[in-house]
Design a protein around this motif. Sequence first.
Motif, PDB file in Angstrom:
ATOM      1  N   SER A  18      60.056  72.808  11.409  1.00 43.26           N
ATOM      2  CA  SER A  18      58.768  73.456  11.157  1.00 43.26           C
ATOM      3  C   SER A  18      58.103  73.964  12.429  1.00 43.26           C
ATOM      4  O   SER A  18      57.187  74.788  12.356  1.00 43.26           O
ATOM      5  CB  SER A  18      57.807  72.464  10.479  1.00 43.26           C
ATOM      6  N   PHE A  19      58.541  73.462  13.586  1.00 45.43           N
ATOM      7  CA  PHE A  19      57.738  73.585  14.790  1.00 45.43           C
ATOM      8  C   PHE A  19      57.416  75.025  15.192  1.00 45.43           C
ATOM      9  O   PHE A  19      56.393  75.283  15.796  1.00 45.43           O
ATOM     10  CB  PHE A  19      58.416  72.869  15.960  1.00 45.43           C
ATOM     11  N   SER A  20      58.271  75.968  14.858  1.00 46.87           N
ATOM     12  CA  SER A  20      58.021  77.353  15.272  1.00 46.87           C
ATOM     13  C   SER A  20      57.687  78.260  14.096  1.00 46.87           C
ATOM     14  O   SER A  20      57.703  79.471  14.235  1.00 46.87           O
ATOM     15  CB  SER A  20      59.254  77.907  15.996  1.00 46.87           C
ATOM     16  N   LYS A  21      57.378  77.661  12.935  1.00 48.89           N
ATOM     17  CA  LYS A  21      57.167  78.443  11.718  1.00 48.89           C
ATOM     18  C   LYS A  21      55.685  78.435  11.349  1.00 48.89           C
ATOM     19  O   LYS A  21      55.176  77.435  10.851  1.00 48.89           O
ATOM     20  CB  LYS A  21      57.991  77.872  10.560  1.00 48.89           C
ATOM     21  N   PRO A  22      54.960  79.537  11.564  1.00 46.44           N
ATOM     22  CA  PRO A  22      53.534  79.566  11.200  1.00 46.44           C
ATOM     23  C   PRO A  22      53.324  79.326   9.710  1.00 46.44           C
ATOM     24  O   PRO A  22      54.040  79.863   8.870  1.00 46.44           O
ATOM     25  CB  PRO A  22      53.102  80.981  11.596  1.00 46.44           C
ATOM     26  N   TYR A  23      52.356  78.478   9.429  1.00 49.75           N
ATOM     27  CA  TYR A  23      51.935  78.195   8.056  1.00 49.75           C
ATOM     28  C   TYR A  23      53.100  77.771   7.176  1.00 49.75           C
ATOM     29  O   TYR A  23      53.186  78.138   6.009  1.00 49.75           O
ATOM     30  CB  TYR A  23      51.224  79.416   7.449  1.00 49.75           C
ATOM     31  N   ARG A  24      54.001  77.000   7.726  1.00 51.13           N
ATOM     32  CA  ARG A  24      55.163  76.533   6.979  1.00 51.13           C
ATOM     33  C   ARG A  24      55.355  75.038   7.197  1.00 51.13           C
ATOM     34  O   ARG A  24      55.036  74.492   8.247  1.00 51.13           O
ATOM     35  CB  ARG A  24      56.445  77.268   7.426  1.00 51.13           C
ATOM     36  N   HIS A  25      55.899  74.382   6.198  1.00 54.14           N
ATOM     37  CA  HIS A  25      56.253  72.974   6.297  1.00 54.14           C
ATOM     38  C   HIS A  25      57.685  72.847   5.829  1.00 54.14           C
ATOM     39  O   HIS A  25      57.968  72.997   4.643  1.00 54.14           O
ATOM     40  CB  HIS A  25      55.318  72.126   5.430  1.00 54.14           C
ATOM     41  N   LEU A  26      58.604  72.595   6.749  1.00 54.99           N
ATOM     42  CA  LEU A  26      60.011  72.426   6.419  1.00 54.99           C
ATOM     43  C   LEU A  26      60.370  70.941   6.493  1.00 54.99           C
ATOM     44  O   LEU A  26      59.862  70.214   7.347  1.00 54.99           O
ATOM     45  CB  LEU A  26      60.888  73.232   7.376  1.00 54.99           C
ATOM     46  N   PRO A  27      61.239  70.481   5.609  1.00 53.33           N
ATOM     47  CA  PRO A  27      61.434  69.037   5.472  1.00 53.33           C
ATOM     48  C   PRO A  27      62.326  68.368   6.503  1.00 53.33           C
ATOM     49  O   PRO A  27      62.297  67.142   6.618  1.00 53.33           O
ATOM     50  CB  PRO A  27      62.060  68.916   4.077  1.00 53.33           C
ATOM     51  N   PHE A  28      63.118  69.125   7.264  1.00 54.20           N
ATOM     52  CA  PHE A  28      64.070  68.470   8.176  1.00 54.20           C
ATOM     53  C   PHE A  28      63.990  69.087   9.568  1.00 54.20           C
ATOM     54  O   PHE A  28      63.526  70.192   9.723  1.00 54.20           O
ATOM     55  CB  PHE A  28      65.496  68.590   7.620  1.00 54.20           C
ATOM     56  N   ASP A  29      64.443  68.353  10.560  1.00 53.91           N
ATOM     57  CA  ASP A  29      64.843  66.959  10.612  1.00 53.91           C
ATOM     58  C   ASP A  29      63.600  66.062  10.681  1.00 53.91           C
ATOM     59  O   ASP A  29      62.635  66.396  11.362  1.00 53.91           O
ATOM     60  CB  ASP A  29      65.718  66.702  11.827  1.00 53.91           C
ATOM     61  N   GLN A  30      63.649  64.931   9.992  1.00 50.18           N
ATOM     62  CA  GLN A  30      62.536  63.984   9.979  1.00 50.18           C
ATOM     63  C   GLN A  30      62.786  62.901  11.017  1.00 50.18           C
ATOM     64  O   GLN A  30      63.903  62.397  11.136  1.00 50.18           O
ATOM     65  CB  GLN A  30      62.389  63.364   8.588  1.00 50.18           C
ATOM     66  N   GLN A  31      61.716  62.521  11.734  1.00 54.50           N
ATOM     67  CA  GLN A  31      61.891  61.605  12.857  1.00 54.50           C
ATOM     68  C   GLN A  31      60.951  60.407  12.752  1.00 54.50           C
ATOM     69  O   GLN A  31      59.827  60.519  12.247  1.00 54.50           O
ATOM     70  CB  GLN A  31      61.670  62.360  14.168  1.00 54.50           C
TER      71      GLN A  31
END
Length: 760
Positions: A660-673
């Motif tokens: 998700s870190f470089s995606k504006p207004y997005r929540h991506l599920p992986f990788d989870q830490q």
Amino acid sequence: MEADGRLKDVRLPDSTACRLSSFRSHSLSLEAPRIALIGNYPPRRCGIATFTGDVHEKLTRFHPEVSVDLYALEDPDRPLKYPPIAGTISRADPQSYLQAAQRINRSAVDVVWLQHEYGIFGGTYGDMVCDFVDMLAAPLILTPHTVLADPDPKQRAILEHLIARSSRIMVMSAYSRDLLAESYGAPHELLDIVHHGAPYRPFGRQAEFKARLGLSDRNVLMTFGLLSPGKGLELVIEALPEIVRQHPRTIYRIVGATHPHLLASEGEAYREKLLLLAEELGVSGHIEWDARFLDTDELLDQLEACDIYLTPYLNLQQSTSGTLSYAVALGKAVIATPYLHARELLTDGVGCLVEPDSASAIMHTVCHLLDNPEELQSLQRRAYERGRETIWPRFADKTVKVIESAIAHRKETATSDATHPGLSGVFAMCDSVGILQHATGIVPERAHGYCLDDNARALMLMNVTNGLSRDDRMRRSLTFASFLQDAWNEETNHFRNFMGFDRCWAEAQGSDDSNGRALRALGHTLRHSTDPGLRRWAKRLYDTALPLTMTLDCPRATAFAMLGAVDTLHILPDHGASYDLLSEGASFLHRLLDVSRRPDWAWFETVLGYDNPRLSEALIEAGLILENKDFIEAGVESLLWISKQQVSENGWFSPVGSDSFSKPYRHLPFDQQPLEALAAIEAAKSGYAATANSSWLDHANKAWSWFFGANDRGVSLADLTTGRCRDGINPRGANENCGAESILAFQLSYYAMAAMPEER
């Protein structure tokens, strides 16, 4: 948000008493799995649509316990009216993929099954599918219908991306399995061969179905499927004159509409070319054309009337042919060129393979079979027997096993009052310098050396652990404190971060985040260490380093430093510099929230990064100390929002992934830490302090349970005996490495949970 600070719409029950003895995880019943099936779908007319439709229908018929949500790829240039299905995806619209992914995630399916063909998705070679799978939280089953032996770089990149996201990969041939493993790097253990399904019908009913078509006294040859160049039909037509000369009662039936893409670009030019060839060779009267796309039942009726089925394909790399599977299952004598699927399915005398691009080879083989009726019938019988392995009930059974393999089996776990994580896993990562950063599996990696971030966390763990004697804890604390002390660079008035295994610093000044975390660890030591000398040391270094906060412009670094100031003010309420840091930092975060906020995005930034809840936690804690209701309200509201993003529809913790870190207004599920679970737990404690609402305690419990299998892959990450923790969750499951950050996040999460208030 609700007036009382409840986690609105996060589906968190508010009746959980979060005492240490009640730590728990969530379980999942897999008795009735639910899948999202994605691909072309009828009434679209193509092989993928037919296959997806068959999968849907056969699973529903033979395994009604499996619930199927169907998502059809829609072509806006050729809109279709679909039966009731879960949804459609406009193939060339990125927003449509986003909406479909969100809908699938909200539906809490257990697995997503994707049919992949390069031409059915939007973008260059269909690359829109890559962003789509990145947004899916459920395990992914991939069925690649085309596996190219010599792809161009873009085609290879797409398939490799899909493979990396897949929990299982279902192929229909051994060739595709081996090619994926050897050329595309697909793990062997994820590959399942399930041969193309086929219908079940009794054997040997040619006479009955020939009579229906008025062909009772004819030798019937047949080819069916969407008409297009590459099928090799001209070879059969070229073979017909000699076949008819030797067997005048022979007729060749060509059944199927022209492929829609070919029809759109060239019309019926290919069919007209074949008609002209038949006219020139004088065999037009021995060819029947049925230029329709037939429904399955009518198609099977026509196929039953056939004696010999021909697939003289020119493309020998074709790894799957549904028409071939159908013909074999119905007990037809098959003559085929040696394309990949034919080479696998027609082994052991099940069919006849002929020289490619050879009308003569086709002619001789057809005539031989017609000359020898007993051999023809024996060949048909062998084909029918082979087809028993691929009939739809067997296909459905095998696909259910693939589905079960892809779905993680989540089991109930718990801890007790007497149990705390062991520390052997922590100390295995340590030497006389400090704690090493990374590990391969459980083995520390010396090559990556040490970092300030991890040693700061290790010092914080020593402040709160109850698993050591006083002397052991002090000895370990001094090692980590010494690392922080040496990290301070008087020349730059900042901390360094990275040190090589050779004890040489790799930089003169570390990142803002590492400097903020160092200040946080010093404040934490001042508040929580049991040793007066260590507390005095922490106070001196904290005061020395505090001016560096004037240079911080990173929200997280500011938040870390603010949390250090919070701890300091709990011990030294008149510490003016810490008070000023809190006031300025809270104002900074509050302004960020006002600037970035929009109706669907109550957050400090346009992207979600790591340690997200720390921003809200710092704002809440500052508001509590400064007695500023605006800060508290903004902190709680933003924490409610980020907490909602991090709870799945299944009810378990699903932290923002690093993708998700470089995606504006997005929540991506992986990788989870693991660090995200720790941040959620400690921020939830602040949420409870501000609102006294028990749903925050439940949210913390969900984040804790994430370590033990209540997560998107149902994998247990933590080992209470050793205190180790794996490095997180990727689309395939757990990252088996056990680095310092993950181990320390788990350990600190335990003690944060232990410090949670008992709900009365």
